[in-house]
Motif scaffolding. Structure first.
Motif, PDB file in Angstrom:
ATOM      1  N   ALA A   1       0.821  -1.206   0.000  1.00 15.77           N
ATOM      2  CA  ALA A   1       0.000   0.000   0.000  1.00 15.77           C
ATOM      3  C   ALA A   1       0.856   1.257   0.000  1.00 15.77           C
TER       4      ALA A   1
ATOM      5  N   ARG B   1       2.049   2.079  -3.444  1.00 13.19           N
ATOM      6  CA  ARG B   1       0.934   2.550  -4.245  1.00 13.19           C
ATOM      7  C   ARG B   1       0.601   4.000  -3.929  1.00 13.19           C
ATOM      8  N   ARG B   2       0.542   4.260  -2.630  1.00 10.70           N
ATOM      9  CA  ARG B   2       0.170   5.624  -2.235  1.00 10.70           C
ATOM     10  C   ARG B   2       1.220   6.623  -2.676  1.00 10.70           C
TER      11      ARG B   2
ATOM     12  N   VAL C   1       0.591   7.259  -6.377  1.00  8.49           N
ATOM     13  CA  VAL C   1      -0.581   8.114  -6.579  1.00  8.49           C
ATOM     14  C   VAL C   1      -0.215   9.557  -6.272  1.00  8.49           C
TER      15      VAL C   1
ATOM     16  N   TYR D   1     -15.509   8.875 -10.829  1.00  7.18           N
ATOM     17  CA  TYR D   1     -15.165   9.560  -9.580  1.00  7.18           C
ATOM     18  C   TYR D   1     -14.790   8.549  -8.511  1.00  7.18           C
ATOM     19  N   GLY D   2     -15.533   7.444  -8.473  1.00  7.97           N
ATOM     20  CA  GLY D   2     -15.300   6.434  -7.464  1.00  7.97           C
ATOM     21  C   GLY D   2     -13.917   5.830  -7.575  1.00  7.97           C
ATOM     22  N   LEU D   3     -13.340   5.867  -8.773  1.00  5.12           N
ATOM     23  CA  LEU D   3     -11.986   5.337  -8.952  1.00  5.12           C
ATOM     24  C   LEU D   3     -10.940   6.388  -8.604  1.00  5.12           C
ATOM     25  N   GLY D   4     -11.371   7.591  -8.309  1.00  8.39           N
ATOM     26  CA  GLY D   4     -10.418   8.634  -7.973  1.00  8.39           C
ATOM     27  C   GLY D   4     -10.017   9.479  -9.158  1.00  8.39           C
ATOM     28  N   ALA D   5     -10.812   9.460 -10.231  1.00  9.12           N
ATOM     29  CA  ALA D   5     -10.491  10.323 -11.361  1.00  9.12           C
ATOM     30  C   ALA D   5     -10.843  11.763 -10.996  1.00  9.12           C
TER      31      ALA D   5
ATOM     32  N   ASN E   1     -16.244   8.058   0.831  1.00 11.07           N
ATOM     33  CA  ASN E   1     -15.220   8.475  -0.139  1.00 11.07           C
ATOM     34  C   ASN E   1     -15.593   9.818  -0.764  1.00 11.07           C
TER      35      ASN E   1
ATOM     36  N   ARG F   1      -9.992   8.743  -2.828  1.00 15.91           N
ATOM     37  CA  ARG F   1     -10.795   7.790  -3.582  1.00 15.91           C
ATOM     38  C   ARG F   1      -9.941   6.664  -4.154  1.00 15.91           C
ATOM     39  N   ALA F   2      -8.646   6.942  -4.312  1.00 16.40           N
ATOM     40  CA  ALA F   2      -7.767   5.853  -4.721  1.00 16.40           C
ATOM     41  C   ALA F   2      -7.644   4.834  -3.595  1.00 16.40           C
ATOM     42  N   ARG F   3      -7.817   5.308  -2.365  1.00 15.30           N
ATOM     43  CA  ARG F   3      -7.710   4.387  -1.223  1.00 15.30           C
ATOM     44  C   ARG F   3      -9.062   3.775  -0.871  1.00 15.30           C
ATOM     45  N   VAL F   4     -10.129   4.504  -1.159  1.00 22.02           N
ATOM     46  CA  VAL F   4     -11.471   4.021  -0.846  1.00 22.02           C
ATOM     47  C   VAL F   4     -12.238   3.857  -2.153  1.00 22.02           C
ATOM     48  N   GLY F   5     -12.285   2.636  -2.662  1.00 22.30           N
ATOM     49  CA  GLY F   5     -12.943   2.387  -3.949  1.00 22.30           C
ATOM     50  C   GLY F   5     -14.444   2.212  -3.766  1.00 22.30           C
ATOM     51  N   MET F   6     -15.128   2.204  -4.886  1.00 19.35           N
ATOM     52  CA  MET F   6     -16.582   2.100  -4.777  1.00 19.35           C
ATOM     53  C   MET F   6     -17.174   1.271  -5.910  1.00 19.35           C
TER      54      MET F   6
ATOM     55  N   ALA G   1     -12.469  -1.561  -9.571  1.00 19.76           N
ATOM     56  CA  ALA G   1     -12.191  -0.919  -8.291  1.00 19.76           C
ATOM     57  C   ALA G   1     -10.937  -1.509  -7.645  1.00 19.76           C
TER      58      ALA G   1
ATOM     59  N   PRO H   1      -7.303  -0.389  -3.678  1.00 21.29           N
ATOM     60  CA  PRO H   1      -7.853   0.370  -2.552  1.00 21.29           C
ATOM     61  C   PRO H   1      -7.659  -0.397  -1.249  1.00 21.29           C
ATOM     62  N   GLU H   2      -7.806   0.318  -0.149  1.00 14.00           N
ATOM     63  CA  GLU H   2      -7.764  -0.350   1.146  1.00 14.00           C
ATOM     64  C   GLU H   2      -9.181  -0.629   1.626  1.00 14.00           C
TER      65      GLU H   2
END
Lengths: 451, 459, 278
Positions: free
Chosen positions: A9, A12-13, A16, B346-350, C77, C110-115, C188, C193-194
């Protein structure tokens, strides 16, 4: 863990995070381009309107010359006006009257105007007659003559008359002409310019609202008197025809297509056809008008009738499409309720559906009419760009239209004078369109609130 | 005066007819409690229709034939020896004199004996024919009325008959749109065909020189009618217009749709749409007197030779005109992309712009392409801006800073003020119009098809 | 009564099958929420929610529709940011860090908390590009081989790889509903993600597809903190270790799934579980 280092992690972070600043920059840039686009679009609107206003507003004032005109019997040697004798036929009286008017017209009215101008000038001011007469508009002699024809008792009397200053005088007074240019480059002679300045000082020349813009017809020989009345009437007749024809036809066919027509290939074809018709260039409608209305049906050239028909055909698809959309938007519940009460389909449509869609249809109609009002190209092809110096009393008389008048004026050689005047005509046109659209918006909100 | 009499009579007759139909229907219903099929107003309307249609038919026939008949009658009143001595102008004057006598206005000069008689005869004839016409219209109307009234009984399906009439009227309305298309196609094709009898179609479609001679300058040489310079000018101006309109319109739509606060959107959107409501002649004037000179001066300042009227001037202003077209169509299309797709990104962080560029725009692409094609078709068919600002120089060249000409400009030039359609000089306008019509038609059909498919995809 | 008895019996079975005492004991707390409120314009949708969500376990939010469970999920998120007029109050912490802090980057969050959403929403791109999209925008892969590996392993984890391995370049929208939803889960996961938030992920799917997804969720919990919103109590009982019951924008009761279903403290929770509300 079957995965590579990516599963850590922390790494990855880190990755990002490494990209974040670049991505946020991209975001800001994108947003900036969006704002830039909005600003450009708004800027164009602002630029267009300020440009038209800046050029057009001065043309709404114009220079008038107030003169004491003496109807001197020495200059005006003319018989007394004929009276309608008892027992005389209308035709004979008219012939006599025409003969007298012809006699009046043969007089040199310029002498009368000139005398009045000299009278207003300071005593002993040196200027020759030709130069003197360039100060008033060239229709001044007609105006004075018309006064006399209307009231022959003026002979031997003096009347105060407001005359239009000539286009050159107007330009000079408004400062549209560079005062430092040499004599050879000036439209007006040096004494005329000097006299105009004197007139302006002693109040002979005043600025007033240019009513003539709305009360006069177009004129070529007397530019300062050119007005929009003929064009306004031409546009009025055409819009009348458009409203009388396009609205019932458009609403009727929309009702048929949306409510009655069986869903078939033919209906599909009609639908595609109408959508395409809405996107056909307006000039093609002009060609249609020239070939069909003028050449086959022999409708009069340059007449609002042909123009109105062409614009009707052009507006029709707009109204059909908008009405259909409005009809589509009526909830099925209302229809079912009406049908459930035992209403026939026609009753359902005319008693229940149509009243609900009335606001949308009205709006669509007004917008369609506004669009037709601003259309120029098709009218050029059916001869509406002819020079017409009369007010059309019927839709089959020669006429021009407001946008076409703009087209004609922008082509006038006297640029210095006609550029503001064209802008003023544009302001009138835009005022009409804005009013129409405002009415559409207002009615729509009013009616929808009530419904 | 006569018109008012006729209209008044007609209204009275119609009111009478409606009233009679209605009251007969009432009379049926009230006394014996009969179950009447249709309501009174339908019976009334039916009777009124039966009265109106014959009367209007008579009036139409009269309106169509009466000028000719009157003309023939007046001519018949002029003695043969006088008639043969008159030329066309003289005949018209003579006829006007007789008309003036008949109307009681009188004439000047000496009254010839036959004129007096002819005037009196004409007055009598006009009165008589008017009375006959009114009598015929009223009579037929009343016949229709009586017939329809006789038919009224409890079982008459008056409502259905009225409704059938309404639906036929509605069908007639829809036919107008079809007839318009047919009229366009027929007039363009026939006149273009006539043009091609003067000029070889190959020379027209592939000619590189546009130099029509005007008929007054000599009958022998018709000039050259090569389409390509005009086509090149049209395409160049459209391309410039799209280069202006697409980025600005699309970005404005995206910003308003995705970023702007609701209040901003409420204010800005209508303002941009104002641009769409401005008549094109106004744009043309703006291009001619403001944009053109500005570009020329700007060119001088940076050492470029820019013509005041050029493809660039026309294209720029046309682009401005098209901005609202693109932005409102794109806005509609962006609204149709489902929200869940955006949420997914958005949910993927875009970021917002990544979502728009990578997800929203690809999803909306077909619709946006359709909108662009519609805009191109608009640009190609636009007339007034190019008439005023493109410079009217039908020369095949690639420099957008110089004057060009377009198909629409040439249509206006070739056809304005001339409607005899005798030579290739004016007929060529129809060949150009046909070319224009086919080009825009293809673009529209493809565009509408794409947009329709796109809508169905997300419905 | 028979039906109810069956329900309870079934929950019992699934619970006991799922119950792993080791799981239940010491999961560190990953997410804490304190006094979270949400307003949509003038309307308050959530009233002071406080909850702790444990690591590497499945937490289920249940409750009747419109109870605010999805709204709360979307706070975690910050998806509510994308709704105009939505205001979030209170405090939510991920690993002790306030996710509504002004300096926090929502993209990173949101990269850490996926949906995963209610309706499968694959992008109009190929299957490969759907999964690769997240790693691409976040720059997670150093090269093409890295990316391939992420895509394949994500599809594997989502249990989809075997079904789609021959058509990775075909559009994701061409898959069946259940496959599309697993594609969205793979998408996702690919970001690594965590925490994974799932908003009624099975509500648009048929029972077989639902069963596959539920199995998948159970597998994923060994690596991820999962929060799932569901309106199906059976599903909550089958897949979750912790359950929170929402009603009318309030968090009524929370605790171990077993306790909530067998021994609810609150009257409203009882009523809901007995099928009297909802």
């Amino acid at each position: 863990m079957t995965d590579t280092s990516l599963d850590s992690a922390a790494i990855r972070r880190q990755r990002v995070r490494a990209g974040l600043s670049r991505r946020h920059l991209g975001e800001r840039l994108f947003r900036f381009f969006g704002i830039l686009a909005i600003c450009l679009a708004l800027g164009f609107v602002a630029l267009l309107f300020t440009d038209v206003l800046r050029k057009g507003i001065p043309a709404f004032t114009q220079s008038n010359i107030r003169l004491e005109v003496a109807f001197d019997p020495e200059l005006l040697k003319v018989d007394p006006a004929p009276e309608h004798a008892p027992g005389q036929s209308d035709a004979d009286f008219r012939a006599a009257r025409l003969g007298w008017e012809r006699q009046v017209a043969m007089l040199n009215w310029n002498n009368v105007v000139e005398a009045a101008l000299r009278n207003a000038a300071p005593a002993g001011f040196e200027i020759d007659s030709r130069q003197l007469l360039t100060i008033t508009e060239s229709d001044a002699r007609h105006r004075v003559r018309e006064l006399f024809v209307a009231n022959p008792a003026l002979l031997g009397q003096t009347a105060q008359v407001d005359l239009l200053a000539s286009a050159n005088t107007d330009n000079w007074v408004k400062g549209n002409i560079n005062r430092d240019l040499g004599d050879s480059q000036q439209q007006l002679s040096a004494p005329a310019r000097a006299l105009i300045d004197i007139f302006e000082e002693n109040g002979t020349i005043t600025q007033g609202f240019a009513w003539s813009l709305f009360t006069n017809v177009d004129s070529r020989s007397a530019p300062a008197s050119a007005g929009l009345l003929g064009a306004l009437m031409g546009t009025f007749w055409m819009m009348l025809i458009v409203i009388i024809l396009a609205v019932p036809l458009g609403v009727g066919s929309a009702i048929y297509l949306e409510e009655f027509a069986p869903k078939s290939r033919l209906t599909d074809l009609i639908e595609v056809n109408i959508n395409n018709l809405a996107a056909v260039p307006s000039i093609v409608f002009g060609l249609l008008g020239a070939a069909v209305f003028i050449n086959w049906f022999r409708l009069p050239l340059s007449a609002p009738l042909a123009g109105g028909l062409v614009l009707t055909l052009m507006t029709l698809p707009t109204i059909i499409i908008a009405t259909r959309a409005a009809l589509k938007g009526v909830s099925p519940a209302l229809r079912q309720a009406a049908l459930g009460m035992g209403a026939s389909k026609t009753q359902m449509v005319f008693h229940h559906v149509l009243p609900v869609t009335f606001p949308s249809i009205l709006t669509a109609t007004i917008i369609g009419v506004a669009q037709a009002m601003g259309e120029t190209a098709p009218l050029l092809l059916i001869g509406m760009n002819a020079f017409v110096a009369s007010v059309p009393g019927t839709p089959i008389e020669q006429a021009t239209a407001l946008p076409v008048q703009i087209y004609l004026w922008q082509g006038n050689e006297n640029r210095n004078f006609f550029e503001p005047r064209t802008s003023a005509a544009i302001m009138v046109l835009l005022a009409f369109m804005i009013t129409l659209n405002a009415i559409a918006i207002f009615l729509r909100s009013r009616l929808e609130k009530r419904a | 005066m006569n018109t008012f009499i006729i209209a008044g009579l007609l209204i009275v007759l119609l009111g009478l007819a409606y009233q009679m139909g209605w009251s007969k229907s009432r009379a049926l219903a009230t006394p014996n409690g009969l179950r009447v099929h249709s309501r009174g107003q339908y019976h009334g309307t039916l009777v009124a229709l039966w009265t109106l249609i014959p009367a209007v038919l008579v009036l139409a026939v009269w309106a169509f034939f009466s000028p000719g008949v009157t003309h023939w009658y007046i001519v018949s009143q002029i003695p043969t020896d006088v008639l043969t001595s008159l030329d066309q102008v003289g005949l018209n004057q003579q006829m006007q004199r007789i008309r003036d006598l008949a109307s009681g206005f009188g004439v000047t000069g000496e009254l010839r004996p036959f004129e007096q008689a002819a005037g009196e005869n004409l007055a009598r004839f006009q009165l008589l024919s008017f009375l006959i016409m009114v009598a015929a219209a009223a009579g037929l109307g009343i016949l229709g009325l009586l017939f329809a009234r006789r038919r009224i009984n409890a079982r008459l399906r008056a409502r259905n008959e009225v409704e059938r009439f309404i639906s036929w009227a509605l069908i007639a309305c829809s036919a107008v749109a079809i007839l318009t298309t047919l009229g366009i196609v027929a007039s363009l094709v026939t006149e273009a065909f006539r043009f091609f009898t003067y000029v070889n179609p190959l020379d027209f479609f592939f000619g590189t020189v546009w130099a029509p001679r005007f008929s007054s300058t000599g009958a022998g040489d018709a000039g050259q009618y090569g389409l390509l310079p005009l086509l090149a000018g049209t395409l160049m101006i459209s391309a410039i217009a799209m280069l202006v309109a697409v980025p600005v319109g699309l970005m404005a739509a995206i910003y308003l749709n995705q970023y702007a606060h609701a209040n901003v959107r409420r204010v800005v959107k209508p303002i941009i749409e104002v641009l769409a409501g401005i008549p094109t002649i106004v744009y043309g004037f703006f291009a001619l007197v403001t944009v053109g000179p500005f570009l020329r001066d700007f060119g001088t300042a940076v050492g470029l030779n820019i013509s005041a009227t050029s493809a660039l001037t026309a294209g720029l202003v046309m682009g401005v005109m098209i901005i609202p077209f693109i932005s409102s169509l794109s806005d509609d299309i962006l609204n149709q992309v489902p929200r869940t797709l955006r949420d997914g990104a958005y949910g993927l962080g875009a970021t917002q712009s990544e979502t728009i560029r990578n997800v929203l725009l690809p999803a909306a692409l077909p619709g946006i392409v359709g909108a662009f094609l519609l805009a191109v078709s608009r640009a190609i068919g636009e007339t007034m801006i190019v008439v005023l600002a493109a410079g009217n120089a039908p020369i095949l060249r690639g420099n957008p800073l110089e004057p060009v000409s377009t198909i629409t400009v040439s249509i206006v030039n070739q056809l304005t003020g001339d409607t005899d359609f005798t030579g290739p000089q004016s007929l060529v306008a129809f060949a150009l119009g046909l070319t224009l019509f086919i080009m825009t038609l293809c673009l529209n059909i493809v565009a509408l098809y794409i947009v329709r498919r796109f809508r169905e995809q997300y419905e | 009564m028979d039906m109810l008895a069956g329900k309870v019996k079934m929950t019992d079975q699934t619970l006991s099958a799922n119950l792993d005492p080791a799981d239940m004991i010491d999961h560190p707390i990953r997410l804490t929420a304190r006094d979270v409120t949400v307003h949509y314009g003038a309307k308050q949708a959530l009233h002071g929610i406080s909850i702790d969500i444990p690591d590497r376990a499945v937490t289920a939010f249940i409750g009747p529709s419109g109870c605010g469970k999805s709204t709360f999920l979307r706070c975690i998120n910050r998806m509510n940011d994308t709704i105009e007029g939505a205001r979030v109050g209170g405090r939510i912490e991920l690993d002790g860090q306030d996710i509504y802090a002004p300096d926090l980057d929502v993209v990173e969050l949101r990269a850490r908390v996926g949906m995963v959403f209610q309706k499968p929403n694959p992008f109009p791109k190929s299957i490969y590009d759907n999964v690769a999209y997240g790693p691409r925008i976040h720059g997670l892969a150093r090269n093409k081989a890295d990316l391939d590996e992420i895509v394949i392993s994500s599809l594997r984890k989502a249990g989809l790889f075997e079904e789609v391995k021959d058509r990775l370049n075909e559009p994701g929208t061409g898959l069946s509903g259940g496959q599309q939803q697993r594609l969205c889960i793979a998408r996702a996961i690919a970001v690594g993600p965590e925490v994974i938030l799932m908003d009624e992920p099975c509500s648009a799917l048929d029972p077989i597809a639902t069963a596959i997804i539920e199995e998948l969720i159970d597998e994923l919990r060994t690596n991820y903190t999962i929060v799932i919103v569901t309106h199906s109590m059976q599903q909550a009982a089958r897949v979750s270790q912790k359950t929170a019951f929402f009603h009318l924008g309030n968090l009524i009761e929370q605790g171990d799934t077993e306790d909530i279903f067998t021994n609810p403290v609150n009257k409203q929770t009882q009523d809901y579980i007995m099928g009297r509300i909802g």
